[in-house]
Design a protein around this motif. Structure first.
Motif, PDB file in Angstrom:
ATOM      1  N   HIS A 154       0.829  -1.189   0.000  1.00  0.00           N
ATOM      2  CA  HIS A 154       0.000   0.000   0.000  1.00  0.00           C
ATOM      3  C   HIS A 154       0.875   1.256   0.000  1.00  0.00           C
ATOM      4  N   ASN A 155       1.879   1.288   0.847  1.00  0.00           N
ATOM      5  CA  ASN A 155       2.791   2.430   0.906  1.00  0.00           C
ATOM      6  C   ASN A 155       3.528   2.637  -0.411  1.00  0.00           C
ATOM      7  N   ALA A 156       3.985   1.526  -1.012  1.00  0.00           N
ATOM      8  CA  ALA A 156       4.734   1.635  -2.263  1.00  0.00           C
ATOM      9  C   ALA A 156       3.869   2.324  -3.324  1.00  0.00           C
ATOM     10  N   GLU A 158       1.089   4.306  -2.563  1.00  0.00           N
ATOM     11  CA  GLU A 158       0.708   5.641  -2.090  1.00  0.00           C
ATOM     12  C   GLU A 158       1.857   6.637  -2.180  1.00  0.00           C
ATOM     13  N   HIS A 159       3.054   6.175  -1.816  1.00  0.00           N
ATOM     14  CA  HIS A 159       4.184   7.100  -1.731  1.00  0.00           C
ATOM     15  C   HIS A 159       5.150   6.969  -2.910  1.00  0.00           C
ATOM     16  N   GLY A 160       4.924   5.966  -3.769  1.00  0.00           N
ATOM     17  CA  GLY A 160       5.865   5.699  -4.873  1.00  0.00           C
ATOM     18  C   GLY A 160       5.526   6.435  -6.161  1.00  0.00           C
ATOM     19  N   SER A 181       9.685  -2.999  -3.229  1.00  0.00           N
ATOM     20  CA  SER A 181      10.370  -1.777  -3.653  1.00  0.00           C
ATOM     21  C   SER A 181       9.563  -1.009  -4.680  1.00  0.00           C
ATOM     22  N   ASP A 182       9.827   0.284  -4.708  1.00  0.00           N
ATOM     23  CA  ASP A 182       9.194   1.145  -5.707  1.00  0.00           C
ATOM     24  C   ASP A 182      10.253   2.102  -6.214  1.00  0.00           C
ATOM     25  N   GLY A 183       9.966   2.801  -7.280  1.00  0.00           N
ATOM     26  CA  GLY A 183      10.938   3.721  -7.860  1.00  0.00           C
ATOM     27  C   GLY A 183      10.613   5.173  -7.561  1.00  0.00           C
ATOM     28  N   LYS A 201       5.240  10.758   9.797  1.00  0.00           N
ATOM     29  CA  LYS A 201       5.092  10.908   8.358  1.00  0.00           C
ATOM     30  C   LYS A 201       6.251  11.740   7.877  1.00  0.00           C
ATOM     31  N   ALA A 202       6.927  11.244   6.833  1.00  0.00           N
ATOM     32  CA  ALA A 202       8.104  11.963   6.345  1.00  0.00           C
ATOM     33  C   ALA A 202       7.690  13.251   5.640  1.00  0.00           C
ATOM     34  N   ASP A 203       6.518  13.199   5.010  1.00  0.00           N
ATOM     35  CA  ASP A 203       6.057  14.373   4.286  1.00  0.00           C
ATOM     36  C   ASP A 203       4.610  14.658   4.687  1.00  0.00           C
ATOM     37  N   PHE A 213      -2.320   7.826   8.528  1.00  0.00           N
ATOM     38  CA  PHE A 213      -2.137   8.336   9.887  1.00  0.00           C
ATOM     39  C   PHE A 213      -0.704   8.177  10.377  1.00  0.00           C
ATOM     40  N   GLY A 214       0.124   7.538   9.592  1.00  0.00           N
ATOM     41  CA  GLY A 214       1.487   7.291  10.055  1.00  0.00           C
ATOM     42  C   GLY A 214       1.558   6.135  11.031  1.00  0.00           C
ATOM     43  N   LEU A 215       0.556   5.258  10.997  1.00  0.00           N
ATOM     44  CA  LEU A 215       0.566   4.098  11.900  1.00  0.00           C
ATOM     45  C   LEU A 215       0.888   2.798  11.169  1.00  0.00           C
ATOM     46  N   GLY A 216       0.793   2.826   9.836  1.00  0.00           N
ATOM     47  CA  GLY A 216       0.956   1.598   9.048  1.00  0.00           C
ATOM     48  C   GLY A 216       2.284   0.885   9.283  1.00  0.00           C
ATOM     49  N   LEU A 217       3.372   1.631   9.240  1.00  0.00           N
ATOM     50  CA  LEU A 217       4.678   1.005   9.419  1.00  0.00           C
ATOM     51  C   LEU A 217       4.908   0.580  10.866  1.00  0.00           C
ATOM     52  N   ALA A 218       4.374   1.354  11.806  1.00  0.00           N
ATOM     53  CA  ALA A 218       4.507   0.970  13.222  1.00  0.00           C
ATOM     54  C   ALA A 218       3.801  -0.371  13.454  1.00  0.00           C
TER      55      ALA A 218
HETATM   56  N1  LIG Z   1       7.500   3.440  -0.234  1.00  0.00           N
HETATM   57  C1  LIG Z   1       7.672   4.621   0.352  1.00  0.00           C
HETATM   58  N2  LIG Z   1       8.237   5.672  -0.316  1.00  0.00           N
HETATM   59  C2  LIG Z   1       8.420   6.865   0.271  1.00  0.00           C
HETATM   60  N3  LIG Z   1       8.062   7.133   1.536  1.00  0.00           N
HETATM   61  C3  LIG Z   1       7.495   6.159   2.256  1.00  0.00           C
HETATM   62  C4  LIG Z   1       7.264   4.854   1.715  1.00  0.00           C
HETATM   63  N4  LIG Z   1       6.703   4.084   2.674  1.00  0.00           N
HETATM   64  C5  LIG Z   1       6.572   4.876   3.755  1.00  0.00           C
HETATM   65  N5  LIG Z   1       7.041   6.118   3.513  1.00  0.00           N
HETATM   66  C6  LIG Z   1       7.093   7.250   4.456  1.00  0.00           C
HETATM   67  O1  LIG Z   1       6.935   6.739   5.773  1.00  0.00           O
HETATM   68  C7  LIG Z   1       5.827   7.371   6.426  1.00  0.00           C
HETATM   69  C8  LIG Z   1       5.173   6.417   7.389  1.00  0.00           C
HETATM   70  O2  LIG Z   1       4.503   5.377   6.690  1.00  0.00           O
HETATM   71  P1  LIG Z   1       3.192   4.761   7.347  1.00  0.00           P
HETATM   72  O3  LIG Z   1       3.502   4.405   8.758  1.00  0.00           O
HETATM   73  O4  LIG Z   1       2.691   3.674   6.463  1.00  0.00           O
HETATM   74  O5  LIG Z   1       2.200   5.991   7.370  1.00  0.00           O
HETATM   75  P2  LIG Z   1       1.226   6.604   6.249  1.00  0.00           P
HETATM   76  O6  LIG Z   1       1.347   5.742   5.025  1.00  0.00           O
HETATM   77  O7  LIG Z   1      -0.112   6.510   6.885  1.00  0.00           O
HETATM   78  O8  LIG Z   1       1.672   8.007   6.050  1.00  0.00           O
HETATM   79  C9  LIG Z   1       4.938   7.856   5.293  1.00  0.00           C
HETATM   80  O9  LIG Z   1       4.161   8.952   5.686  1.00  0.00           O
HETATM   81  C10 LIG Z   1       5.953   8.239   4.226  1.00  0.00           C
HETATM   82  O10 LIG Z   1       6.442   9.536   4.471  1.00  0.00           O
END
Ligand SMILES: Nc1ncnc2c1ncn2[C@@H]1O[C@H](COP(=O)(O)OP(=O)(O)O)[C@@H](O)[C@H]1O
Ligand SMILES: [Mg+2]
Length: 258
Positions: A154-156, A158-160, A181-183, A201-203, A213-218
């Protein structure tokens, strides 16, 4: 972790004894503070569930009658539906986190084929990814692994930023690995150490519009830990990003927990 249970045994009447006693008091106070915080989160999420279910029902009803509303109100109906769904997700995620914190998480050990699991996750998310590597079978918890892989895939997406997403499965020295992985634009080096923190959240500006919410990776990290594994992230020069789940390869459930 576990460090808070440490107590100093120095039952002497001198300064060392006094120091030891106040250290122990401090550790105990801190421990009960954390426990209160955990219970608070668990209680709030639990209490929110009932009104949220009612809201969901009402919002579903509104959506069914969407065409009866004047165009000016339709947008409001959509907004409500979206935010109710978001709130429910937040509450579910908070409950997951506090369940793990309470040490109540149950692990259901069973044989899992990592490649088949990755395929199923990708299909459920209605996404297309490349899946590389052999079929690797290990004892694990299917639902927890799905949660991990689903969050990473999902992150790949959403953020890729629409780049190709690849899942790679491998096995080496008694452990199995699954990488996603994503590019995309990647993750700044100073954000890497905080990725698995709750609500990180990085951004922020981008994540807000995407509703994470920034909880997915946690949650993914806690689940990997429960299974005796870990997750690592690499994003060289903020470039393409790879998240790798490393798990012990097991032919039987562990005797005394992970
Ligand atoms: N594949 C990715 N590419 C770039 N940034 C990522 C990726 N996966 C996670 N991140 C960064 O890590 C943060 C935390 O991820 P996550 O805990 O899943 O929160 P969320 O997806 O809800 O923002 C994201 O907000 C994003 O900034
Ligand atoms: Mg996420």
């Amino acid at each position: 972790e576990g460090l808070l249970e440490t107590r100093v045994h120095a039952a002497t009447a001198d300064e060392v004894g006094v120091l030891a006693a106040s250290f122990n008091e401090m550790a105990a106070a801190f421990q009960s503070m954390l426990e209160r915080e955990r219970r608070f989160v668990a209680n709030v999420s639990h209490e929110l569930r009932t009104p949220l279910s009612a809201l969901q029902t009402a919002s579903d009803l509104l959506e069914t009658h969407r065409s009866d509303f004047p165009a000016s109100s339709r947008e409001a109906v959509e907004l409500i539906a979206e935010d109710v769904a978001n709130l429910r997700r937040l509450v579910e995620e908070l409950m997951e986190v506090s369940e793990v914190d309470a040490g109540k998480a149950i692990i259901r050990w069973e044989e899992v084929d990592l490649r088949a699991l990755a395929k199923a996750v990708v299909r459920k998310l209605h996404r297309q990814t490349l899946i590389d590597g052999p079929a690797v079978v290990t004892m694990s918890d299917k639902a927890r692994l799905e949660r991990i892989v689903s969050n990473l895939v999902h992150n790949a997406f959403e953020h890729g930023r629409g780049t190709d997403v690849r899942v790679t499965i491998g096995e080496q020295n008694g452990s199995c690995r699954l990488s996603v992985s994503d590019g995309g634009p990647g993750i700044p080096a100073d954000a890497l150490p905080h990725l698995f923190d709750r609500f990180f959240k990085a951004d922020r500006s981008r994540s807000r519009e995407r509703g994470g919410f920034g909880l997915g990776l946690a949650i993914a990290f806690e689940n990997a830990r429960l299974l005796g594994g870990t997750i690592e992230a690499t994003s060289p020069n903020g470039g393409p990003t790879t998240f790798t789940v490393v798990l012990p390869r097991r032919s039987a459930p562990p005797e005394d927990g992970p």
